[in-house]
Design an enzyme around this catalytic site. Structure first.
Site, PDB file in Angstrom:
ATOM      1  N   HIS A 109       9.330 -87.832  68.526  1.00 52.44           N
ATOM      2  CA  HIS A 109       8.907 -88.767  69.572  1.00 52.44           C
ATOM      3  C   HIS A 109       7.736 -89.603  69.075  1.00 52.44           C
ATOM      4  CE1 HIS A 109       5.565 -86.148  70.459  1.00 52.44           C
ATOM      5  NE2 HIS A 109       6.387 -85.131  70.692  1.00 52.44           N
TER       6      HIS A 109
ATOM      7  N   HIS B 144       4.839 -88.015  67.084  1.00 49.41           N
ATOM      8  CA  HIS B 144       5.140 -87.697  65.681  1.00 49.41           C
ATOM      9  C   HIS B 144       5.121 -88.971  64.840  1.00 49.41           C
ATOM     10  CE1 HIS B 144       7.651 -84.457  67.852  1.00 49.41           C
ATOM     11  NE2 HIS B 144       6.486 -83.932  67.516  1.00 49.41           N
TER      12      HIS B 144
ATOM     13  N   CYS C  78       2.126 -67.316  74.201  1.00 48.14           N
ATOM     14  CA  CYS C  78       2.757 -68.557  74.647  1.00 48.14           C
ATOM     15  C   CYS C  78       3.713 -69.025  73.559  1.00 48.14           C
ATOM     16  CB  CYS C  78       1.710 -69.644  74.920  1.00 48.14           C
ATOM     17  SG  CYS C  78       2.484 -71.253  75.216  1.00 48.14           S
TER      18      CYS C  78
ATOM     19  N   CYS D 232       3.174 -72.687  72.235  1.00 52.40           N
ATOM     20  CA  CYS D 232       2.089 -72.832  71.237  1.00 52.40           C
ATOM     21  C   CYS D 232       2.351 -71.960  70.016  1.00 52.40           C
ATOM     22  CB  CYS D 232       0.750 -72.399  71.814  1.00 52.40           C
ATOM     23  SG  CYS D 232       0.116 -73.433  73.121  1.00 52.40           S
TER      24      CYS D 232
ATOM     25  N   CYS E 106      -0.650 -71.448  80.341  1.00 53.23           N
ATOM     26  CA  CYS E 106      -1.117 -72.162  79.154  1.00 53.23           C
ATOM     27  C   CYS E 106      -1.436 -73.604  79.573  1.00 53.23           C
ATOM     28  CB  CYS E 106      -0.026 -72.156  78.082  1.00 53.23           C
ATOM     29  SG  CYS E 106      -0.279 -73.431  76.841  1.00 53.23           S
TER      30      CYS E 106
ATOM     31  N   HIS F 226       1.218 -76.121  78.006  1.00 50.63           N
ATOM     32  CA  HIS F 226       2.641 -76.025  78.363  1.00 50.63           C
ATOM     33  C   HIS F 226       2.891 -75.726  79.834  1.00 50.63           C
ATOM     34  CE1 HIS F 226       2.632 -75.589  73.956  1.00 50.63           C
ATOM     35  NE2 HIS F 226       3.715 -76.329  74.071  1.00 50.63           N
TER      36      HIS F 226
ATOM     37  N   LYS G  31       1.521 -87.888  82.009  1.00 47.92           N
ATOM     38  CA  LYS G  31       2.095 -87.243  80.841  1.00 47.92           C
ATOM     39  C   LYS G  31       3.504 -87.821  80.653  1.00 47.92           C
ATOM     40  CE  LYS G  31       3.069 -82.541  79.378  1.00 47.92           C
ATOM     41  NZ  LYS G  31       2.623 -82.291  78.078  1.00 47.92           N
TER      42      LYS G  31
ATOM     43  N   LYS H 290      10.695 -86.545  80.245  1.00 44.82           N
ATOM     44  CA  LYS H 290      12.041 -87.096  80.441  1.00 44.82           C
ATOM     45  C   LYS H 290      12.334 -87.279  81.927  1.00 44.82           C
ATOM     46  CE  LYS H 290      14.311 -85.928  76.170  1.00 44.82           C
ATOM     47  NZ  LYS H 290      14.223 -84.614  75.506  1.00 44.82           N
TER      48      LYS H 290
HETATM   49  N1  MSP Z   1       4.199 -77.400  63.887  1.00 46.06           N
HETATM   50  C1  MSP Z   1       2.895 -77.550  64.422  1.00 46.06           C
HETATM   51  C2  MSP Z   1       1.943 -78.107  63.371  1.00 46.06           C
HETATM   52  C3  MSP Z   1       1.828 -77.304  62.108  1.00 46.06           C
HETATM   53  S1  MSP Z   1       0.830 -78.093  60.930  1.00 46.06           S
HETATM   54  C4  MSP Z   1       0.535 -76.914  59.787  1.00 46.06           C
HETATM   55  C5  MSP Z   1       2.921 -78.519  65.601  1.00 46.06           C
HETATM   56  N2  MSP Z   1       3.988 -79.330  65.681  1.00 46.06           N
HETATM   57  S2  MSP Z   1       4.204 -80.457  66.804  1.00 46.06           S
HETATM   58  O1  MSP Z   1       5.553 -80.918  66.618  1.00 46.06           O
HETATM   59  O2  MSP Z   1       3.853 -79.976  68.093  1.00 46.06           O
HETATM   60  O3  MSP Z   1       3.276 -81.642  66.386  1.00 46.06           O
HETATM   61  C6  MSP Z   1       1.948 -81.757  66.846  1.00 46.06           C
HETATM   62  C7  MSP Z   1       1.380 -83.044  66.306  1.00 46.06           C
HETATM   63  O4  MSP Z   1       2.282 -84.142  66.617  1.00 46.06           O
HETATM   64  C8  MSP Z   1       0.059 -83.487  66.913  1.00 46.06           C
HETATM   65  O5  MSP Z   1      -1.064 -82.874  66.327  1.00 46.06           O
HETATM   66  C9  MSP Z   1       0.120 -84.979  66.627  1.00 46.06           C
HETATM   67  O6  MSP Z   1      -0.099 -85.220  65.274  1.00 46.06           O
HETATM   68  C10 MSP Z   1       1.556 -85.293  66.974  1.00 46.06           C
HETATM   69  N3  MSP Z   1       1.733 -85.494  68.415  1.00 46.06           N
HETATM   70  C11 MSP Z   1       2.636 -84.863  69.203  1.00 46.06           C
HETATM   71  N4  MSP Z   1       2.556 -85.377  70.458  1.00 46.06           N
HETATM   72  C12 MSP Z   1       1.617 -86.321  70.532  1.00 46.06           C
HETATM   73  C13 MSP Z   1       1.187 -87.239  71.523  1.00 46.06           C
HETATM   74  N5  MSP Z   1       1.671 -87.277  72.755  1.00 46.06           N
HETATM   75  N6  MSP Z   1       0.243 -88.142  71.162  1.00 46.06           N
HETATM   76  C14 MSP Z   1      -0.267 -88.198  69.896  1.00 46.06           C
HETATM   77  N7  MSP Z   1       0.147 -87.354  68.939  1.00 46.06           N
HETATM   78  C15 MSP Z   1       0.981 -86.320  69.252  1.00 46.06           C
HETATM   79  O7  MSP Z   1       1.974 -78.524  66.372  1.00 46.06           O
END
Ligand code: MSP
Length: 509
Positions: free
Chosen positions: A18, A21, A126, A129, A144, A147, A297, A300
């Protein structure tokens, strides 16, 4: 020799990629490109986090063999990052053999040195997380905070890794450099957490509950805790190949992430590294969270999710990169397709795109399709060149994740100044006046010279449009090599043929 190693979090593959990422991975790309422009060899990694209970659940729901499911999910992330023009050096997957071997090696080493202990533990887990939660980390309903689900109580025999004996060292290290964590508020938050003793970290999961992970080398009934596995990607990425590279890159590592995962990265990770005999990272750069327009937030069910692929289809990849860069610093920021469209029209179509097309079309027509040769540069034109060169040099040398919105404001100020200069000079009147021929050539030359500097410096942010602009000025595309650039007036060669003039950002109504 100086180097730079930039990392993003590796993303869970339990859903499609999304906007969040796309954001962090595009920002890493932008920082990499600027670092190369400073002449610094730079290595940039991103990728996917593919183990653990959360992923196991979706694999089971999919009914597909795990490797098939994971490959398809990872491909979705990789395809998106490729569409976003991200020049990563490595797209890593935690299911890569090189990575799994490294994690097992570290676990065995810590075990052999008595740093891992087996015991029974009861805690609140959780799954979202993939972490045990303390009651202080839950909301008033016992959920949490991220979540909004109640963690499950679990009693299990597991392997634990002691953190408390490293706490004092960690506090001192966090205080040792003001440049370690930006924004500064996150350092204070972490130091606050470190006022209390640290509980041992559970680093295993019994296969009876979680079969999907890296097997513990010293007990085949268990797999590694997913965060223990995932964090070590930052090491295994630069250990693929010869070890000399590892020291070169690791000596200046910058971790990018949003604020959601600072505890694992700034408390667990440096301690894990220290125990395993590695230096801690040099920098953390932490951005805020994207929320829907109005501050809700994204979800969907509310229908306010902004899909990065959809944004690219509608506005193009540079519009996405531009919006993300301009609007996100250390705090949360709003996003919607409407906001992206408004920014596209105001900044890209009406300002930067229009500036480029009016100047290029006019000069092309009036100067025989070539860069003109002025007899001398008039004083106000020289002033403009000096201002543009100095401001862009400063941008390239000081750019950082948290201050990117300020950087974008400066780019817009330069565009405004170029527009104003061009309007005030009125070269379309000068061209008709014999006595003003010298000034006419000076204005045309200087506008092109300033535009080439401007688009070279903007290239890391909007590479596709910048390349088109540079082609129109007859300039080669900047390379993705570590070659230091500096901006100075008059680098444009008179007589250079101008190229095709494309509309960089057609207006969208
Ligand atoms: N897999 C773990 C990270 C392991 S790193 C050794 C994880 N994954 S995650 O898919 O949840 O990705 C989290 C990261 O995605 C956030 O720290 C950020 O970089 C990005 N983002 C996910 N959602 C976001 C927003 N809504 N806004 C900005 N960045 C966000 O945690």
């Amino acid at each position: 020799m100086i180097s730079k190693y930039i990392t993003t979090p590796i993303y869970y593959v339990n859903g499609s990629p999304h906007i969040g990422h796309a954001h962090t991975t595009i920002m890493g790309d932008i920082l990499k490109r600027f670092s190369l422009m400073r002449g610094v060899p730079t290595y940039y990694s991103t990728g996917t986090d593919e183990h653990g209970q959360k992923i196991q659940q979706v694999i089971e729901q999919s009914g597909l063999p795990a490797d098939q499911f994971l490959a398809a999910q990872a491909k979705e992330f990789k395809d998106l990052f490729d569409r976003c023009n991200v020049a990563y050096d490595l797209f890593m997957r935690t299911t890569d053999t090189e990575h799994m071997t490294l994690v097992q090696g570290v676990l065995q080493d810590l075990y052999d040195r008595g740093m891992i202990e087996k015991k029974e533990y009861t805690g609140l887990y959780c799954v979202g997380c993939e972490q045990f939660k303390t009651t202080a980390e839950l909301d008033e309903l016992g959920r949490c905070k991220d979540h909004l689900t109640e963690p499950q109580k679990q009693t299990e025999t597991n392997y634990f890794f002691g953190l408390e004996q490293h706490r004092e060292w960690l506090v001192n290290w966090l205080k040792s450099s003001d440049d370690l964590i930006q924004p500064e508020s996150y350092r204070r938050e972490i130091l606050g957490m470190l006022k209390e003793p640290l509980e041992d970290l559970c680093i295993s999961r019994p296969k009876s509950r979680v079969w999907h992970g890296i097997e513990l080398p010293f007990d085949t009934n268990y797999v590694s805790y997913v965060w223990f596995d995932a964090l070590f990607n930052y090491v295994s990425n630069v250990r693929r190949g010869d070890a000399a590279d590892f020291d070169f890159w690791w000596s200046n590592a910058t971790h990018l992430m949003a604020k959601d995962i600072i505890k694992t990265h700034i408390i667990y990770w440096p301690i894990m590294l220290r125990a395993a005999g590695f230096e801690p990272p040099k920098h953390y750069r932490i951005h805020g969270y994207w929320v829907a327009e109005g501050g809700q937030k994204m979800s969907k069910s509310l229908g306010n999710v902004v899909d990065p692929n959809d944004v690219i289809d509608t506005f193009g990849v540079d519009a996405l990169r531009y919006y993300l860069t301009k609007n996100m610093g250390g705090s949360d920021a709003h996003i919607s397709k409407g906001l992206i469209e408004a920014t596209y029209n105001t900044d890209l179509a009406n300002n930067i795109g229009n500036l480029h097309s009016r100047v290029l079309k006019f000069v092309f027509k009036r100067c025989d399709g070539k860069t003109p040769e002025p007899a001398e540069i008039a004083e106000p034109d020289r002033e403009l060149q000096n201002y543009v060169a100095k401001t862009l040099d400063n941008i390239v040398n000081t750019v950082d994740l948290i201050t990117l919105p300020d950087t974008m404001k400066t780019f817009l100020q330069i565009a405004d100044r170029l527009n104003t200069h061009y309007n005030d000079a009125e070269p379309w009147k000068m061209v008709k006046d014999e006595s003003q021929q010298n000034r006419f050539l000076s204005v045309c030359y200087v506008m092109l010279d300033c535009l080439q500097m401007f688009f070279r410096a903007l290239h890391p942010i909007i590479p596709e449009a910048a390349e088109k602009a540079l082609v129109s000025i007859g300039i080669k595309t900047p390379s993705l090599e570590p070659v230091a650039v500096s901006f100075s007036p008059d680098t444009l060669e008179p007589g250079t043929p101008l190229g095709t003039i494309e509309n960089l950002f057609p207006r969208i109504d």
